[in-house]
Design a protein around this motif. Structure first.
Motif, PDB file in Angstrom:
ATOM      1  N   LEU A  76       3.716   1.818   2.613  1.00 20.94           N
ATOM      2  CA  LEU A  76       4.791   2.561   2.418  1.00 20.94           C
ATOM      3  C   LEU A  76       4.486   4.294   2.003  1.00 20.94           C
ATOM      4  N   GLY A  77       4.874   5.015   3.103  1.00 20.90           N
ATOM      5  CA  GLY A  77       4.468   6.464   2.609  1.00 20.90           C
ATOM      6  C   GLY A  77       5.352   6.974   1.525  1.00 20.90           C
ATOM      7  N   LEU A  78       4.867   7.814   0.974  1.00 16.71           N
ATOM      8  CA  LEU A  78       5.712   8.551  -0.202  1.00 16.71           C
ATOM      9  C   LEU A  78       5.314   9.892  -0.156  1.00 16.71           C
ATOM     10  N   CYS A  79       6.505  10.614  -0.268  1.00 21.32           N
ATOM     11  CA  CYS A  79       6.436  12.256  -0.220  1.00 21.32           C
ATOM     12  C   CYS A  79       7.792  12.766  -0.629  1.00 21.32           C
ATOM     13  N   PHE A  80       7.536  14.084  -0.678  1.00 21.00           N
ATOM     14  CA  PHE A  80       8.775  14.942  -1.088  1.00 21.00           C
ATOM     15  C   PHE A  80       9.591  14.990   0.079  1.00 21.00           C
ATOM     16  N   ASP A  81      11.265  15.435  -0.035  1.00 25.21           N
ATOM     17  CA  ASP A  81      11.822  15.310   0.931  1.00 25.21           C
ATOM     18  C   ASP A  81      11.394  16.401   1.923  1.00 25.21           C
ATOM     19  N   PHE A  82      10.939  17.766   1.512  1.00 31.43           N
ATOM     20  CA  PHE A  82      10.401  18.779   2.694  1.00 31.43           C
ATOM     21  C   PHE A  82       9.258  18.294   3.407  1.00 31.43           C
ATOM     22  N   GLN A  83       8.565  17.173   3.159  1.00 32.10           N
ATOM     23  CA  GLN A  83       7.467  16.636   3.885  1.00 32.10           C
ATOM     24  C   GLN A  83       8.019  15.665   4.882  1.00 32.10           C
ATOM     25  N   MET A  84       9.114  15.366   4.877  1.00 36.90           N
ATOM     26  CA  MET A  84       9.832  14.502   6.026  1.00 36.90           C
ATOM     27  C   MET A  84      10.381  15.456   7.088  1.00 36.90           C
ATOM     28  N   LEU A  85       9.810  15.278   8.306  1.00 37.66           N
ATOM     29  CA  LEU A  85      10.105  16.097   9.556  1.00 37.66           C
ATOM     30  C   LEU A  85      10.848  15.216  10.520  1.00 37.66           C
ATOM     31  N   GLU A  86      11.470  16.156  11.584  1.00 36.70           N
ATOM     32  CA  GLU A  86      12.119  15.332  12.493  1.00 36.70           C
ATOM     33  C   GLU A  86      11.200  14.680  13.251  1.00 36.70           C
ATOM     34  N   GLN A  87       9.914  15.246  13.584  1.00 36.99           N
ATOM     35  CA  GLN A  87       8.630  14.492  14.404  1.00 36.99           C
ATOM     36  C   GLN A  87       7.490  15.007  13.852  1.00 36.99           C
ATOM     37  N   VAL A  88       6.431  14.250  13.722  1.00 39.26           N
ATOM     38  CA  VAL A  88       5.037  14.985  13.455  1.00 39.26           C
ATOM     39  C   VAL A  88       4.264  14.451  14.534  1.00 39.26           C
ATOM     40  N   PRO A  89       3.336  15.515  14.880  1.00 40.60           N
ATOM     41  CA  PRO A  89       2.176  15.253  16.173  1.00 40.60           C
ATOM     42  C   PRO A  89       1.473  13.999  15.539  1.00 40.60           C
ATOM     43  N   VAL A  90       1.410  12.907  16.548  1.00 37.51           N
ATOM     44  CA  VAL A  90       0.443  11.856  16.186  1.00 37.51           C
ATOM     45  C   VAL A  90      -0.314  11.470  17.440  1.00 37.51           C
ATOM     46  N   ASP A  91      -1.477  10.928  17.401  1.00 37.37           N
ATOM     47  CA  ASP A  91      -2.184  10.237  18.385  1.00 37.37           C
ATOM     48  C   ASP A  91      -2.285   8.656  18.383  1.00 37.37           C
TER      49      ASP A  91
ATOM     50  N   ILE B 273       1.076  -1.069  -0.029  1.00 37.80           N
ATOM     51  CA  ILE B 273      -0.085  -0.047  -0.020  1.00 37.80           C
ATOM     52  C   ILE B 273       0.829   1.286  -0.028  1.00 37.80           C
ATOM     53  N   VAL B 274       0.722   2.034  -0.830  1.00 38.89           N
ATOM     54  CA  VAL B 274       1.639   3.223  -1.022  1.00 38.89           C
ATOM     55  C   VAL B 274       0.645   4.436  -0.574  1.00 38.89           C
ATOM     56  N   VAL B 275       1.003   5.312   0.499  1.00 34.12           N
ATOM     57  CA  VAL B 275       0.218   6.300   1.051  1.00 34.12           C
ATOM     58  C   VAL B 275       0.747   7.660   0.871  1.00 34.12           C
ATOM     59  N   PRO B 276      -0.319   8.405   0.579  1.00 34.26           N
ATOM     60  CA  PRO B 276       0.128   9.819   0.590  1.00 34.26           C
ATOM     61  C   PRO B 276      -0.070  10.477   2.153  1.00 34.26           C
ATOM     62  N   GLY B 277       0.626  11.535   2.161  1.00 35.76           N
ATOM     63  CA  GLY B 277       0.440  11.914   3.566  1.00 35.76           C
ATOM     64  C   GLY B 277       1.116  13.645   3.643  1.00 35.76           C
ATOM     65  N   ILE B 278       0.523  14.375   4.369  1.00 35.37           N
ATOM     66  CA  ILE B 278       0.919  15.765   4.626  1.00 35.37           C
ATOM     67  C   ILE B 278       2.500  15.965   5.193  1.00 35.37           C
ATOM     68  N   ALA B 279       2.624  15.111   6.023  1.00 32.82           N
ATOM     69  CA  ALA B 279       4.110  14.893   6.684  1.00 32.82           C
ATOM     70  C   ALA B 279       4.228  13.625   7.386  1.00 32.82           C
ATOM     71  N   PHE B 280       5.666  13.287   7.266  1.00 32.03           N
ATOM     72  CA  PHE B 280       6.071  11.997   7.872  1.00 32.03           C
ATOM     73  C   PHE B 280       7.222  12.387   8.772  1.00 32.03           C
ATOM     74  N   ASP B 281       7.746  11.329   9.658  1.00 32.85           N
ATOM     75  CA  ASP B 281       8.963  11.352  10.162  1.00 32.85           C
ATOM     76  C   ASP B 281       9.763  10.240  10.274  1.00 32.85           C
ATOM     77  N   ARG B 282      10.812  10.439  10.836  1.00 31.79           N
ATOM     78  CA  ARG B 282      11.939   9.430  10.787  1.00 31.79           C
ATOM     79  C   ARG B 282      11.513   8.046  11.650  1.00 31.79           C
ATOM     80  N   GLU B 283      10.570   8.151  12.452  1.00 30.82           N
ATOM     81  CA  GLU B 283       9.847   6.765  13.102  1.00 30.82           C
ATOM     82  C   GLU B 283       8.809   6.264  12.516  1.00 30.82           C
ATOM     83  N   ASN B 284       8.758   6.642  11.031  1.00 35.06           N
ATOM     84  CA  ASN B 284       7.669   6.131  10.293  1.00 35.06           C
ATOM     85  C   ASN B 284       6.139   6.477  10.501  1.00 35.06           C
TER      86      ASN B 284
END
Length: 191
Positions: free
Chosen positions: A158-173, A125-136
């Motif tokens: 598998l998340g798919l994004c541009f490099d600028f969408q890859m953050l140190e940490q994204v807020p998750v719940d 499954i290839v998934v888009p997103g607004i942002a991702f982080d190094r912990e997947n």
């Protein structure tokens, strides 16, 4: 990330705004050019190579462009696309651009035809997103369409994004589903 639901929601809203500003700096043509090496990297992921049935997405204008990629791989793999139906995503087989119609939300083109019910046959499954982080971790648009769907699917995510969408940490719940891997830059060839 620890914190109250309200704090997490506020942080997600802030991140969505920041990423929207970053994306707006690129034209669609520039995004297509930037996406090419990322999609090339996706083609090198072992799970993609092995997959017979892949759930991709028909990209919206602000997402990493996938239209050409979907069309290219539909000749070799069974491609499944999600279709928004109310609060959920139905899955349908992609059978060509001429068999896509505008969906009920977001103006996304979606396949017509029966719902794909063999979810256990989906290998990747290839998934888009607004942002991702190094912990997947993945942060979406806030409607939880993918999170609800991914809970019921066991395929490699598998998340798919541009490099600028890859953050140190994204807020998750607790409702946010982690990816198994994120492709966001050119993969170095394995020697």
């Amino acid at each position: 990330m620890n914190g109250s639901k309200q704090t997490i929601d506020e942080e997600k809203k802030r991140v969505r705004k920041e990423i929207k500003v970053l994306k707006s700096k690129y034209t669609l043509e520039e995004k297509k050019v930037l996406s090419l090496p990322i999609l090339k990297s996706l083609e090198q992921v072992p799970e993609f190579i092995r997959a017979k049935t892949v759930m991709l997405y028909w990209s919206m204008e602000d997402e990493l462009p996938t239209h050409d990629f979907v069309c290219k791989w539909a000749h070799e793999k069974q491609i499944i696309l999600p279709c928004v139906k109310g609060e959920t995503l139905d899955l349908r087989v992609f059978e060509g651009v001429d068999l896509l119609v505008e969906g009920e939300n977001y103006g996304i083109l979606e396949p017509v035809g029966p719902v794909f019910m063999k979810e256990d046959e989906i290998d990747l499954i290839v998934v888009p997103g607004i942002a991702f982080d190094r912990e997947n971790n993945r942060m979406g648009r806030g409607k939880a369409y993918y999170d609800r769907l991914l809970k019921s699917l066991s395929a490699y995510k598998l998340g798919l994004c541009f490099d600028f969408q890859m953050l140190e940490q994204v807020p998750v719940d607790e409702h946010d589903i982690k990816m198994d891997e994120i492709v966001f830059q050119i993969k170095k060839p394995v020697n």
